[in-house]
Design a protein around this motif. Structure first.
Motif, mmCIF file in Angstrom:
data_model
loop_
_atom_site.group_PDB
_atom_site.id
_atom_site.type_symbol
_atom_site.label_atom_id
_atom_site.label_comp_id
_atom_site.label_asym_id
_atom_site.label_seq_id
_atom_site.Cartn_x
_atom_site.Cartn_y
_atom_site.Cartn_z
ATOM 1 N N ASN A 155 6.749 -69.554 40.707
ATOM 2 C CA ASN A 155 6.236 -70.835 41.183
ATOM 3 C C ASN A 155 5.645 -70.762 42.592
ATOM 4 O OD1 ASN A 155 7.064 -72.956 39.071
ATOM 5 N ND2 ASN A 155 8.891 -71.692 39.312
ATOM 6 N N GLY A 156 5.532 -69.567 43.126
ATOM 7 C CA GLY A 156 5.009 -69.446 44.477
ATOM 8 C C GLY A 156 3.590 -68.925 44.499
ATOM 9 N N LEU A 157 3.347 -67.915 45.324
ATOM 10 C CA LEU A 157 2.019 -67.320 45.443
ATOM 11 C C LEU A 157 1.833 -66.270 44.353
ATOM 12 C CD1 LEU A 157 2.048 -66.865 49.314
ATOM 13 C CD2 LEU A 157 0.939 -68.692 48.024
ATOM 14 N N ARG A 158 0.648 -66.262 43.743
ATOM 15 C CA ARG A 158 0.362 -65.310 42.668
ATOM 16 C C ARG A 158 -0.834 -64.457 43.063
ATOM 17 N NH1 ARG A 158 0.098 -69.829 37.975
ATOM 18 N NH2 ARG A 158 -1.788 -70.213 39.183
ATOM 19 N N LEU A 159 -0.602 -63.183 43.279
ATOM 20 C CA LEU A 159 -1.699 -62.274 43.600
ATOM 21 C C LEU A 159 -2.495 -62.018 42.332
ATOM 22 C CD1 LEU A 159 -3.257 -60.399 45.428
ATOM 23 C CD2 LEU A 159 -1.493 -58.641 45.059
ATOM 24 N N ARG A 160 -3.716 -62.545 42.292
ATOM 25 C CA ARG A 160 -4.520 -62.471 41.081
ATOM 26 C C ARG A 160 -5.558 -61.361 41.118
ATOM 27 N NH1 ARG A 160 -5.094 -66.876 37.985
ATOM 28 N NH2 ARG A 160 -6.068 -65.338 36.604
ATOM 29 N N ALA A 161 -6.076 -61.051 42.325
ATOM 30 C CA ALA A 161 -7.163 -60.070 42.376
ATOM 31 C C ALA A 161 -7.258 -59.418 43.737
ATOM 32 C CB ALA A 161 -8.489 -60.753 42.033
ATOM 33 N N VAL A 162 -7.857 -58.236 43.735
ATOM 34 C CA VAL A 162 -8.189 -57.502 44.952
ATOM 35 C C VAL A 162 -9.669 -57.158 44.875
ATOM 36 C CG1 VAL A 162 -7.850 -55.352 46.209
ATOM 37 C CG2 VAL A 162 -5.882 -56.518 45.202
ATOM 38 N N VAL A 163 -10.410 -57.416 45.951
ATOM 39 C CA VAL A 163 -11.842 -57.106 45.993
ATOM 40 C C VAL A 163 -12.050 -55.901 46.911
ATOM 41 C CG1 VAL A 163 -14.163 -57.972 46.460
ATOM 42 C CG2 VAL A 163 -12.376 -59.543 45.669
ATOM 43 N N VAL A 164 -12.696 -54.866 46.362
ATOM 44 C CA VAL A 164 -12.960 -53.645 47.134
ATOM 45 C C VAL A 164 -14.359 -53.137 46.806
ATOM 46 C CG1 VAL A 164 -10.544 -52.910 47.294
ATOM 47 C CG2 VAL A 164 -11.923 -52.206 45.322
ATOM 48 N N ARG A 165 -14.853 -52.237 47.651
ATOM 49 C CA ARG A 165 -16.098 -51.556 47.336
ATOM 50 C C ARG A 165 -15.800 -50.397 46.393
ATOM 51 N NH1 ARG A 165 -18.153 -50.777 53.438
ATOM 52 N NH2 ARG A 165 -16.029 -49.997 53.509
ATOM 53 N N GLY A 166 -16.725 -50.115 45.495
ATOM 54 C CA GLY A 166 -16.531 -49.026 44.550
ATOM 55 C C GLY A 166 -16.366 -47.693 45.258
ATOM 56 N N GLY A 167 -15.421 -46.866 44.759
ATOM 57 C CA GLY A 167 -15.147 -45.610 45.435
ATOM 58 C C GLY A 167 -15.321 -44.380 44.566
ATOM 59 N N GLY A 168 -15.965 -44.541 43.444
ATOM 60 C CA GLY A 168 -16.211 -43.369 42.611
ATOM 61 C C GLY A 168 -15.145 -43.153 41.556
ATOM 62 N N GLN A 169 -15.085 -41.908 41.047
ATOM 63 C CA GLN A 169 -14.198 -41.571 39.941
ATOM 64 C C GLN A 169 -12.739 -41.805 40.287
ATOM 65 O OE1 GLN A 169 -14.963 -37.554 38.608
ATOM 66 N NE2 GLN A 169 -15.508 -38.279 36.583
ATOM 67 N N GLN A 170 -12.012 -42.333 39.313
ATOM 68 C CA GLN A 170 -10.577 -42.598 39.423
ATOM 69 C C GLN A 170 -10.233 -43.494 40.628
ATOM 70 O OE1 GLN A 170 -8.341 -38.792 38.975
ATOM 71 N NE2 GLN A 170 -7.770 -39.750 37.042
ATOM 72 N N ASP A 171 -11.164 -44.338 40.983
ATOM 73 C CA ASP A 171 -10.953 -45.245 42.113
ATOM 74 C C ASP A 171 -9.702 -46.085 41.910
ATOM 75 O OD1 ASP A 171 -12.462 -46.743 44.556
ATOM 76 O OD2 ASP A 171 -11.484 -48.207 43.267
ATOM 77 N N LEU A 172 -9.557 -46.666 40.715
ATOM 78 C CA LEU A 172 -8.433 -47.565 40.429
ATOM 79 C C LEU A 172 -7.106 -46.811 40.518
ATOM 80 C CD1 LEU A 172 -8.017 -50.553 39.568
ATOM 81 C CD2 LEU A 172 -7.867 -49.734 37.217
ATOM 82 N N VAL A 173 -7.066 -45.608 39.960
ATOM 83 C CA VAL A 173 -5.848 -44.797 39.976
ATOM 84 C C VAL A 173 -5.437 -44.470 41.406
ATOM 85 C CG1 VAL A 173 -4.857 -42.573 39.322
ATOM 86 C CG2 VAL A 173 -6.293 -43.826 37.692
ATOM 87 N N LYS A 174 -6.423 -44.131 42.240
ATOM 88 C CA LYS A 174 -6.129 -43.774 43.631
ATOM 89 C C LYS A 174 -5.638 -44.981 44.426
ATOM 90 C CE LYS A 174 -9.341 -39.883 43.726
ATOM 91 N NZ LYS A 174 -10.632 -39.359 44.239
ATOM 92 N N ARG A 175 -6.233 -46.140 44.171
ATOM 93 C CA ARG A 175 -5.786 -47.338 44.893
ATOM 94 C C ARG A 175 -4.376 -47.735 44.462
ATOM 95 N NH1 ARG A 175 -9.911 -49.301 47.930
ATOM 96 N NH2 ARG A 175 -12.036 -48.742 47.280
ATOM 97 N N ALA A 176 -4.090 -47.595 43.176
ATOM 98 C CA ALA A 176 -2.735 -47.889 42.689
ATOM 99 C C ALA A 176 -1.724 -46.922 43.299
ATOM 100 C CB ALA A 176 -2.701 -47.807 41.168
ATOM 101 N N SER A 177 -2.138 -45.660 43.459
ATOM 102 C CA SER A 177 -1.258 -44.657 44.044
ATOM 103 C C SER A 177 -0.947 -44.986 45.509
ATOM 104 C CB SER A 177 -1.901 -43.272 43.942
ATOM 105 O OG SER A 177 -1.056 -42.283 44.479
ATOM 106 N N LEU A 178 -1.943 -45.483 46.239
ATOM 107 C CA LEU A 178 -1.723 -45.874 47.632
ATOM 108 C C LEU A 178 -0.788 -47.077 47.737
ATOM 109 C CD1 LEU A 178 -5.335 -45.425 49.052
ATOM 110 C CD2 LEU A 178 -3.288 -44.185 49.807
ATOM 111 N N LEU A 179 -0.815 -47.937 46.732
ATOM 112 C CA LEU A 179 0.115 -49.067 46.703
ATOM 113 C C LEU A 179 1.522 -48.584 46.352
ATOM 114 C CD1 LEU A 179 0.594 -52.157 46.799
ATOM 115 C CD2 LEU A 179 -0.043 -52.232 44.369
ATOM 116 N N ARG A 180 1.601 -47.575 45.503
ATOM 117 C CA ARG A 180 2.889 -47.068 45.010
ATOM 118 C C ARG A 180 3.659 -46.289 46.075
ATOM 119 N NH1 ARG A 180 0.897 -44.373 41.063
ATOM 120 N NH2 ARG A 180 1.186 -45.928 39.418
ATOM 121 N N ARG A 181 2.940 -45.491 46.860
ATOM 122 C CA ARG A 181 3.597 -44.639 47.860
ATOM 123 C C ARG A 181 2.937 -44.843 49.224
ATOM 124 N NH1 ARG A 181 2.300 -41.470 43.557
ATOM 125 N NH2 ARG A 181 4.022 -40.845 42.201
ATOM 126 N N ASP A 182 3.751 -44.943 50.249
ATOM 127 C CA ASP A 182 3.228 -45.124 51.595
ATOM 128 C C ASP A 182 3.993 -44.204 52.537
ATOM 129 O OD1 ASP A 182 3.147 -46.484 54.385
ATOM 130 O OD2 ASP A 182 1.557 -47.504 53.274
#
Length: 481
Positions: A155-182
């Motif tokens: 019932n609070g804030l819902r993260l629906r989307a992230v807007v980024v510039r395209g980064g080439g092959q496996q962009d989504l996988v790499k961004r998810a990895s950066l979210l997963r590990r810091d």
């Protein structure tokens, strides 16, 4: 039985008590949208050891360790009440109950203290509010972690989307990895999977659409089912009203900037001036990490002693704006190697104070040195006061402010004599007063304020977003004003 046996038996008993707290805290959060706090620290989704450590840390502020056996009766009493959405601090309940001499039972006292959140007084559960992150760098990913963590009841804030510039092959996988590990803040608490076909990151069940765009004008958010969203701009590319207005596209209702705003863009420091945001304001800034670190203690000192003038010197961790090795940079010194040098640079925090604290008449100057640590900074706030004070008096005041005032989520207090910068990685406060380093002589006070310039600031950003979205629920017992 030996002392060691006694200590171990006591520890096991406290472990058992903390373990029994977890389902109660979780059920209140999921079913009634109630967040249980302990001296302003959330106990939601915390482990047994984390709950025990949070209780032990209370001695830094209150002077004595708080036991789970003291707070458990208040938590148990809360589970019997018809509570509405709220934040309830069981540490404060226990502390205020100790000083109450009316002979009330724990149940009677608790019901009275949280009466504003029960029965006919309950705040209505509000619909979740869509949030979009524009940019997914250091602050963007930490804000994402916080939004996912706080999704809780739904019932609070819902993260629906992230807007980024395209980064080439496996962009989504790499961004998810950066979210997963810091490297600084550790692993994400939960699970993250990627659906490349739908360009979606699934984090703890939250479906986050990754939208690729080079400019705000390229995005129609309603095409993704997003409506009345708050967009958080983490790029800092646009800082004035004209530039930030580009984000006001279909599906976006408000824009929050995670950098100092320019011109007539309001600079908001939660806890200090967030209540000045007008309901129809669509564009605002959360100022800088350093502004958030110095403004709450500056207000606390001005309210009590008056401040005639001041200077802030920040010793700041390096950032992505600097170079790893010497290379061209538009600034004179920031082009020199960040991990190899201390770098003198400017800070806009001093000038930003006037926007957040317009009633403060004192002139505040500032400068900054970037140093070779990846996170956590310290602000040295040198103040001339309107009246003389003693070190003990100022310490007592700041300790009390951190414990019971409306600024208790912004100001923390530590008296550990061996504290160093890495101890404050992950702090959710805007700044932490280092009691051992404080200096007071006559009308001069020098405050040493630690702050996690990444995570603590991100927490302040989320608090502002909660406030303007209407999902910031009241806290009980109410802080002393």
């Amino acid at each position: 039985m030996t002392v060691n046996d006694d200590s171990f038996t006591n520890w096991k008993h406290r472990e058992e008590t903390a373990e029994s707290m977890i389902p109660m805290i979780g059920k209140l959060h999921r079913e009634q949208d109630v967040t249980i706090l302990l001296h302003s620290r959330s106990l939601v989704n915390k482990s047994v050891v984390s709950i025990l450590k949070t209780h032990r840390f209370a001695r830094q502020i209150a002077g004595a360790e708080l036991s789970v056996t003291e707070t458990m009766p208040f938590l148990r009493a809360l589970t019997t009440l018809d509570l509405g959405p709220s934040q309830i601090d069981i540490g404060m309940l226990a502390a205020t109950y100790r000083t109450d001499d009316r002979g009330l039972s724990v149940e009677e006292f608790t019901a009275e203290a949280v009466a504003g959140a029960t029965g006919a007084n309950k705040t209505d559960r509000r619909e979740g509010r869509d949030v979009v992150l524009y940019g997914f760098g250091r602050i963007g990913r930490l804000v994402a972690r916080l939004l996912i963590e706080k999704a809780g009841s739904g019932n609070g804030l819902r993260l629906r989307a992230v807007v980024v510039r395209g980064g080439g092959q496996q962009d989504l996988v790499k961004r998810a990895s950066l979210l997963r590990r810091d490297s600084v803040h550790g692993q994400f608490q939960g699970t993250i999977t990627v659906d490349e076909d739908s360009s979606t990151i699934l984090a703890n069940g939250n479906a986050i659409k990754v939208i690729y765009a080079d400019d705000p004008s390229q995005v129609d958010y309603t095409a993704y089912g997003i409506k009345d969203a708050i967009l958080i701009d983490n790029t800092g590319k646009w800082r004035d009203r004209e530039g930030l207005s580009k984000h006001l596209r279909p599906g976006i209702d408000k824009v929050v900037l995670t950098a100092p705003g320019k011109g007539d863009v309001p600079n908001i420091v939660h806890g200090v001036n967030h209540d000045t945001v007008k309901p129809d304001e669509r564009i605002l800034s959360c100022a800088s990490c350093t502004t958030n670190a110095i403004v709450p203690p500056l207000k606390a000192m001005d309210d009590e002693y008056g401040v005639l003038r001041g200077h802030v010197e920040t010793v700041h961790s390096f950032t992505n704006d600097q170079n790893l090795l010497d290379n061209y940079h538009k600034s004179d010194r920031r082009g020199r190697s960040a991990p190899l040098n201390m770098v003198i640079t400017e800070t806009g925090a001093a000038s930003a104070v006037a926007k957040a604290l317009p009633d403060l008449k004192a002139r505040i100057t500032g400068s900054s040195i970037r140093v070779p640590v990846p996170d956590v900074s310290i602000a040295i706030l040198n103040l001339q006061l309107a009246r003389e004070a003693t070190r003990e008096e100022v310490l007592d005041h700041l300790r009390e402010v951190s414990l019971t005032s409306p600024l208790k989520r912004q100001i923390d207090f530590i008296s550990a004599p061996d504290a160093v910068s890495s101890d404050f990685i992950g702090s959710r406060h805007a700044s932490i007063v280092d009691a051992g380093a404080l200096k007071v002589e006559g009308d001069n006070a020098i405050l040493y304020l630690w702050y996690d310039n990444e995570f603590g600031y991100s927490c302040q950003v989320v608090r502002v977003v909660q406030h303007v979205s209407g999902v910031e629920y009241p806290t009980y017992p109410a802080p002393a004003v």
